[in-house]
Design a protein around this motif. Structure first.
Motif, PDB file in Angstrom:
ATOM      1  N   GLY A  13       2.825  -1.762 -17.268  1.00  0.00           N
ATOM      2  CA  GLY A  13       3.458  -2.713 -16.348  1.00  0.00           C
ATOM      3  C   GLY A  13       3.174  -2.364 -14.895  1.00  0.00           C
ATOM      4  N   GLU A  14       3.244  -1.067 -14.587  1.00  0.00           N
ATOM      5  CA  GLU A  14       2.970  -0.619 -13.218  1.00  0.00           C
ATOM      6  C   GLU A  14       1.535  -0.934 -12.830  1.00  0.00           C
ATOM      7  OE1 GLU A  14       5.712   1.280 -11.661  1.00  0.00           O
ATOM      8  OE2 GLU A  14       4.615   0.432  -9.971  1.00  0.00           O
ATOM      9  N   ALA A  15       0.608  -0.697 -13.759  1.00  0.00           N
ATOM     10  CA  ALA A  15      -0.797  -0.990 -13.480  1.00  0.00           C
ATOM     11  C   ALA A  15      -0.985  -2.476 -13.171  1.00  0.00           C
ATOM     12  CB  ALA A  15      -1.671  -0.575 -14.669  1.00  0.00           C
ATOM     13  N   GLU A  16      -0.292  -3.300 -13.908  1.00  0.00           N
ATOM     14  CA  GLU A  16      -0.403  -4.744 -13.660  1.00  0.00           C
ATOM     15  C   GLU A  16       0.203  -5.137 -12.316  1.00  0.00           C
ATOM     16  OE1 GLU A  16       1.315  -6.454 -17.183  1.00  0.00           O
ATOM     17  OE2 GLU A  16      -0.472  -5.905 -18.362  1.00  0.00           O
ATOM     18  N   ARG A  17       1.372  -4.574 -12.014  1.00  0.00           N
ATOM     19  CA  ARG A  17       1.999  -4.889 -10.724  1.00  0.00           C
ATOM     20  C   ARG A  17       1.132  -4.414  -9.563  1.00  0.00           C
ATOM     21  NH1 ARG A  17       6.927  -4.018 -13.392  1.00  0.00           N
ATOM     22  NH2 ARG A  17       6.567  -1.792 -13.115  1.00  0.00           N
ATOM     23  N   MET A  18       0.525  -3.237  -9.723  1.00  0.00           N
ATOM     24  CA  MET A  18      -0.339  -2.736  -8.644  1.00  0.00           C
ATOM     25  C   MET A  18      -1.585  -3.601  -8.493  1.00  0.00           C
ATOM     26  SD  MET A  18      -0.039   1.411  -8.621  1.00  0.00           S
ATOM     27  CE  MET A  18      -0.479   1.679 -10.338  1.00  0.00           C
ATOM     28  N   ALA A  19      -2.153  -4.034  -9.605  1.00  0.00           N
ATOM     29  CA  ALA A  19      -3.340  -4.897  -9.537  1.00  0.00           C
ATOM     30  C   ALA A  19      -2.994  -6.203  -8.825  1.00  0.00           C
ATOM     31  CB  ALA A  19      -3.869  -5.179 -10.944  1.00  0.00           C
ATOM     32  N   LYS A  20      -1.804  -6.717  -9.095  1.00  0.00           N
ATOM     33  CA  LYS A  20      -1.377  -7.945  -8.428  1.00  0.00           C
ATOM     34  C   LYS A  20      -1.149  -7.686  -6.928  1.00  0.00           C
ATOM     35  CE  LYS A  20       2.519 -10.951  -7.938  1.00  0.00           C
ATOM     36  NZ  LYS A  20       3.753 -11.556  -8.451  1.00  0.00           N
ATOM     37  N   ALA A  21      -0.497  -6.568  -6.623  1.00  0.00           N
ATOM     38  CA  ALA A  21      -0.253  -6.250  -5.210  1.00  0.00           C
ATOM     39  C   ALA A  21      -1.583  -6.117  -4.469  1.00  0.00           C
ATOM     40  CB  ALA A  21       0.552  -4.944  -5.097  1.00  0.00           C
ATOM     41  N   ARG A  22      -2.573  -5.510  -5.128  1.00  0.00           N
ATOM     42  CA  ARG A  22      -3.910  -5.349  -4.541  1.00  0.00           C
ATOM     43  C   ARG A  22      -4.498  -6.672  -4.065  1.00  0.00           C
ATOM     44  NH1 ARG A  22      -7.833  -5.941  -2.711  1.00  0.00           N
ATOM     45  NH2 ARG A  22      -9.878  -4.957  -2.829  1.00  0.00           N
ATOM     46  N   CYS A  23      -4.148  -7.738  -4.773  1.00  0.00           N
ATOM     47  CA  CYS A  23      -4.774  -9.042  -4.517  1.00  0.00           C
ATOM     48  C   CYS A  23      -3.888  -9.996  -3.735  1.00  0.00           C
ATOM     49  CB  CYS A  23      -5.145  -9.698  -5.844  1.00  0.00           C
ATOM     50  SG  CYS A  23      -6.279  -8.730  -6.825  1.00  0.00           S
ATOM     51  N   THR A  24      -2.738  -9.524  -3.270  1.00  0.00           N
ATOM     52  CA  THR A  24      -1.860 -10.432  -2.527  1.00  0.00           C
ATOM     53  C   THR A  24      -1.406  -9.823  -1.206  1.00  0.00           C
ATOM     54  OG1 THR A  24       0.004  -9.643  -3.855  1.00  0.00           O
ATOM     55  CG2 THR A  24      -1.003 -11.704  -4.546  1.00  0.00           C
TER      56      THR A  24
ATOM     57  N   GLU B 230       4.033 -13.967  11.123  1.00  0.00           N
ATOM     58  CA  GLU B 230       2.697 -13.376  11.138  1.00  0.00           C
ATOM     59  C   GLU B 230       2.708 -11.869  10.833  1.00  0.00           C
ATOM     60  OE1 GLU B 230       0.880 -12.725  15.000  1.00  0.00           O
ATOM     61  OE2 GLU B 230       2.756 -13.241  15.995  1.00  0.00           O
ATOM     62  N   HIS B 231       3.858 -11.235  10.968  1.00  0.00           N
ATOM     63  CA  HIS B 231       3.886  -9.797  10.715  1.00  0.00           C
ATOM     64  C   HIS B 231       4.090  -9.452   9.252  1.00  0.00           C
ATOM     65  CE1 HIS B 231       3.325  -8.917  14.823  1.00  0.00           C
ATOM     66  NE2 HIS B 231       4.418  -9.537  15.206  1.00  0.00           N
ATOM     67  N   LEU B 232       4.332 -10.464   8.428  1.00  0.00           N
ATOM     68  CA  LEU B 232       4.434 -10.215   6.993  1.00  0.00           C
ATOM     69  C   LEU B 232       3.045  -9.931   6.441  1.00  0.00           C
ATOM     70  CD1 LEU B 232       6.993 -12.950   5.943  1.00  0.00           C
ATOM     71  CD2 LEU B 232       7.296 -10.478   5.684  1.00  0.00           C
ATOM     72  N   VAL B 233       2.901  -8.814   5.814  1.00  0.00           N
ATOM     73  CA  VAL B 233       1.605  -8.401   5.274  1.00  0.00           C
ATOM     74  C   VAL B 233       1.512  -8.793   3.796  1.00  0.00           C
ATOM     75  CG1 VAL B 233       0.303  -6.348   4.631  1.00  0.00           C
ATOM     76  CG2 VAL B 233       1.167  -6.608   6.961  1.00  0.00           C
ATOM     77  N   ASP B 234       2.635  -8.783   3.136  1.00  0.00           N
ATOM     78  CA  ASP B 234       2.667  -9.200   1.737  1.00  0.00           C
ATOM     79  C   ASP B 234       2.595 -10.723   1.696  1.00  0.00           C
ATOM     80  OD1 ASP B 234       3.257  -9.880  -0.862  1.00  0.00           O
ATOM     81  OD2 ASP B 234       4.778  -8.340  -1.107  1.00  0.00           O
ATOM     82  N   GLN B 235       1.505 -11.241   1.143  1.00  0.00           N
ATOM     83  CA  GLN B 235       1.307 -12.680   1.171  1.00  0.00           C
ATOM     84  C   GLN B 235       2.196 -13.407   0.157  1.00  0.00           C
ATOM     85  OE1 GLN B 235      -0.792 -14.075   3.711  1.00  0.00           O
ATOM     86  NE2 GLN B 235      -0.220 -11.986   4.243  1.00  0.00           N
ATOM     87  N   VAL B 236       2.786 -12.664  -0.770  1.00  0.00           N
ATOM     88  CA  VAL B 236       3.776 -13.280  -1.655  1.00  0.00           C
ATOM     89  C   VAL B 236       5.004 -13.663  -0.829  1.00  0.00           C
ATOM     90  CG1 VAL B 236       5.214 -12.965  -3.707  1.00  0.00           C
ATOM     91  CG2 VAL B 236       2.923 -11.933  -3.609  1.00  0.00           C
ATOM     92  N   ASP B 237       5.439 -12.756   0.024  1.00  0.00           N
ATOM     93  CA  ASP B 237       6.552 -13.056   0.929  1.00  0.00           C
ATOM     94  C   ASP B 237       6.172 -14.170   1.897  1.00  0.00           C
ATOM     95  OD1 ASP B 237       7.813 -10.950  -0.297  1.00  0.00           O
ATOM     96  OD2 ASP B 237       7.560  -9.550   1.374  1.00  0.00           O
ATOM     97  N   ALA B 238       4.968 -14.031   2.471  1.00  0.00           N
ATOM     98  CA  ALA B 238       4.537 -15.011   3.471  1.00  0.00           C
ATOM     99  C   ALA B 238       4.493 -16.407   2.858  1.00  0.00           C
ATOM    100  CB  ALA B 238       3.182 -14.619   4.038  1.00  0.00           C
ATOM    101  N   ALA B 239       3.964 -16.477   1.632  1.00  0.00           N
ATOM    102  CA  ALA B 239       3.844 -17.768   0.955  1.00  0.00           C
ATOM    103  C   ALA B 239       5.215 -18.386   0.721  1.00  0.00           C
ATOM    104  CB  ALA B 239       3.101 -17.597  -0.370  1.00  0.00           C
ATOM    105  N   ALA B 240       6.207 -17.525   0.519  1.00  0.00           N
ATOM    106  CA  ALA B 240       7.556 -18.008   0.230  1.00  0.00           C
ATOM    107  C   ALA B 240       8.373 -18.205   1.500  1.00  0.00           C
ATOM    108  CB  ALA B 240       8.262 -17.021  -0.700  1.00  0.00           C
ATOM    109  N   ASN B 241       7.695 -18.060   2.662  1.00  0.00           N
ATOM    110  CA  ASN B 241       8.415 -18.136   3.932  1.00  0.00           C
ATOM    111  C   ASN B 241       9.579 -17.154   3.974  1.00  0.00           C
ATOM    112  OD1 ASN B 241       7.360 -19.791   5.959  1.00  0.00           O
ATOM    113  ND2 ASN B 241       7.712 -21.583   4.636  1.00  0.00           N
ATOM    114  N   ASP B 242       9.365 -16.037   3.341  1.00  0.00           N
ATOM    115  CA  ASP B 242      10.395 -15.015   3.230  1.00  0.00           C
ATOM    116  C   ASP B 242      10.476 -14.237   4.552  1.00  0.00           C
ATOM    117  OD1 ASP B 242      12.370 -13.742   1.838  1.00  0.00           O
ATOM    118  OD2 ASP B 242      11.082 -13.150   0.176  1.00  0.00           O
TER     119      ASP B 242
END
Lengths: 183, 183, 183, 183, 183, 183
Positions: free
Chosen positions: A167-178, B45-57
């Protein structure tokens, strides 16, 4: 990342820490974690840790739960980081049932008794980790204890650790791409 | 790896997650971890995590203990592995005093309450981590708790975590140089 | 980076150009430069330079000052750059006492006489350099001269070169961490 | 690796230290070294060395011989190694005519007077070096001297250094492809 | 990148897939493609593809046109991409004369008959490709056909493919050095 | 690797060639290929190919089928190799219906008429490819033709190419993990 529980007992001698051993033995393609129980007996040329080798040390225990991880991307620093993370996560999994565990680098301890051994290295095509937790530490060259003594079911522990690592490997792979970079 | 406790309060806005910010601000050359307490207010613009950015978090808390880590070797996968290790280690340090903590990826939880935020990324010359643990979570956009509520001294915690992380970095660097490869 | 002067004479056969040889032999962990005096006799399978091997060449001298460098980060291009830098620096150190030296790639010459041999390569875990300067070139397969003939104390030379190389490595590591990238 | 002598005078402001500047300005594709003479005036945002930037330093001289090198393979450590090698080689070229030169890191000195400035860095697609030797050091913020005072023809020096650097690059590329690894 | 047609017949056994084999055998320094005709007989320990090895498979044909490519930069992913490109390009070259060819991964087919074999791998210093197209497929363990049956002159085909691959390598190297990055 | 057909028409301006654009626009995490139809109008600062930029060139067509590929592992050489493979594969897909196509580098031609444009580059976190095939080439600055004229259904073509590219990526990933290295 694939996970495979191997029910037949096997002795870990260090020869299993070899690129594509998991693929050749179990047919799992790509990143994988496998686990099995059995004795541990590593010495001489099979010692990968040169600190141990230099000290003419050996690794021995009557029965351990062995984890072998092969991942096909990364360098030796990735390997070592992944190993530390795996050992930390073993601590997280165990600490639900066993208070008083501690971790020093890639070793888990219960009080002053050593609970585990581990090595991380690279092959020409992959990174590899061996991590093993004593079930019955008889024969260990240092003060040691095992899951038996701690009342932990080794198979349930292994299942939970492997699932957590995948699960951690998957979460890290996702974090890598976002994540974006910064200046 | 250098460690520096910064006693003056600072607001973390995300602008500190910038290559060489530690060097320019504190004069520390090379790999370093610094920590300071202060509000957290990251958005847009300072959000680096694009999951947060995408969610307007956004990320917000009245007062957090902030850790900034810059390491000059490695890629984004190293950055994320180092971050997970740092968060695991925060859990290890806290668990001596606080039972019942759990970790999911790069987040620590106390029960269902979120205790921390974190991001790992790269700059053109380094890997960077921001990790922050709530002291007073007021203003957080999710259910959260803080070190105050848990009765943990944030400075003592920070000191211990930073020392542990520096020690781990040293042990890993040594392991890197004393292991042989396998075929 | 560690530096170690080895006072006992040893014959360099090429077998020393092996990952972790320095650690296993002298207990030095991590990046290191060691030096010792002794004969040089490298041939056949121990030739790493395939230009020499293809020519059925060999490397031989009655007594040389040998430098072995192992650094645990980088690729073959780093290895070769480091080697050229080391040979340049040997020229810098010697030129205080010996006018008329010249360098061609990884070789030092005094007039038309060859003064040194060198090879840079990689192992699975490190970069490695062998650099050796003739003390007494007797037996060399080409016209050669040595430090003896040039009136240079080999141990003082070695000490100065090693110190310079260690200093350079430190300055470069610092430069690595204090420069920003450009667009 | 291409080499191009630019005869028109240009002021070096730091803006030239930019990926593909050589290609866009002179049409040279791929690895290249170009040189030109002109004033040097680098300050503020164009300072790439953050040690200088932190000190509010600036780089200034009435006239220098400027070298710009762009190479499209490698990381920041390669860039710095290449730079040190280039500066060493400048010392080698000059020492035929000028005794008493010394090198400290990426700086050449004549006695206590500074003769050169240099920076190595990376862009997203390449490594870059600026190296400049004073012709007339007027305006330099430190004690400095120049090729004029040393009686060295800057164009002849530049031609020889560029040729030597290109030759070295070729020899290293060949060495890269004719060496085997070791265990 | 150098190209060399080898007119003497040689049996490909897998032993030729070895770093610096091209240099040691033909004296070609650096990136190179060589081709020769001869039987193919690879089995057991010389099988590099572990899927074949696991299946106790073997590679055999009475006469093939063999291509060996060694390139000294890149990792295993580069090797595999280069291989796929080479096989695509073989298809492009052949399709002028032979309609109805198809490619699946690194294999060319004429209808259901296999026309080629290929493997891409790495050595400690390089990436390596073996690609071979049947001239006379007699002995192949699967349904196969060859250039003879298709009426294609193997030498003319090889010449055209090698020229195309060398040209592609040059165009890609140029593209590498004339593109900017994006944010 | 994810594949997504975008049915709404969009103008490709070059701004889409940006890290994480696919994720931010379509929510696809990780490696992905998306395609859409629309005009093409790239000029000035959005030109990534500096050969075009140097020539004050522009890219224009009334309607193209656009492919955008983002992959989160690899360097600029991987990017260019992947691009060449994608263009080759477009040729393979089209050649079933259209005889007489040819490829030169990253361009497809029908006779002397240009059928496609392409660029491969890197961002700080990924490799990126834009590949577009004319549907209606009106406005192109060179002699060009389009899928309309060739009687090819652009959506069916796109679907087949994307599926082939995804399949190839999977096969290559598997090959990466089932091959051993050679000495």
């Amino acid at each position: 990342m694939k996970a495979r529980c191997v029910r037949e007992e096997m002795t870990y001698t260090g020869e299993q820490l070899h690129s594509l051993w998991i693929y050749r033995t179990f047919g799992l393609e790509g990143d994988a974690i496998v686990w099995f129980a059995g004795p541990c007996a590593v010495s001489g040329e099979h010692l990968v840790d040169q600190v141990d080798a230099a000290a003419n040390d050996y690794i021995k225990a009557a029965r351990m739960m062995h984890f072998l991880v092969e991942q096909f991307h990364g360098d030796l620093n990735h390997a070592i980081l992944r190993q530390r993370l795996l050992v930390c996560m073993a601590g997280e999994v165990l600490s639900d049932d066993v208070p008083g565990l501690s971790r020093v680098g890639d070793d888990l301890f219960f009080g002053e008794k050593k609970l585990s051994v581990s090595i991380a290295t690279i092959s020409p095509v992959s990174t590899l980790i061996h991590f093993a937790v004593n079930i019955d530490p008889t024969g260990a060259p240092v003060r040691a204890c095992g899951l038996e003594e701690l009342g932990v079911d080794p198979w349930r522990f292994a299942e939970r650790l492997a699932a957590a690592y995948v699960g951690e490997a998957e979460r890290m792979a996702k974090a890598r791409c976002t994540v974006r970079s910064v200046p």
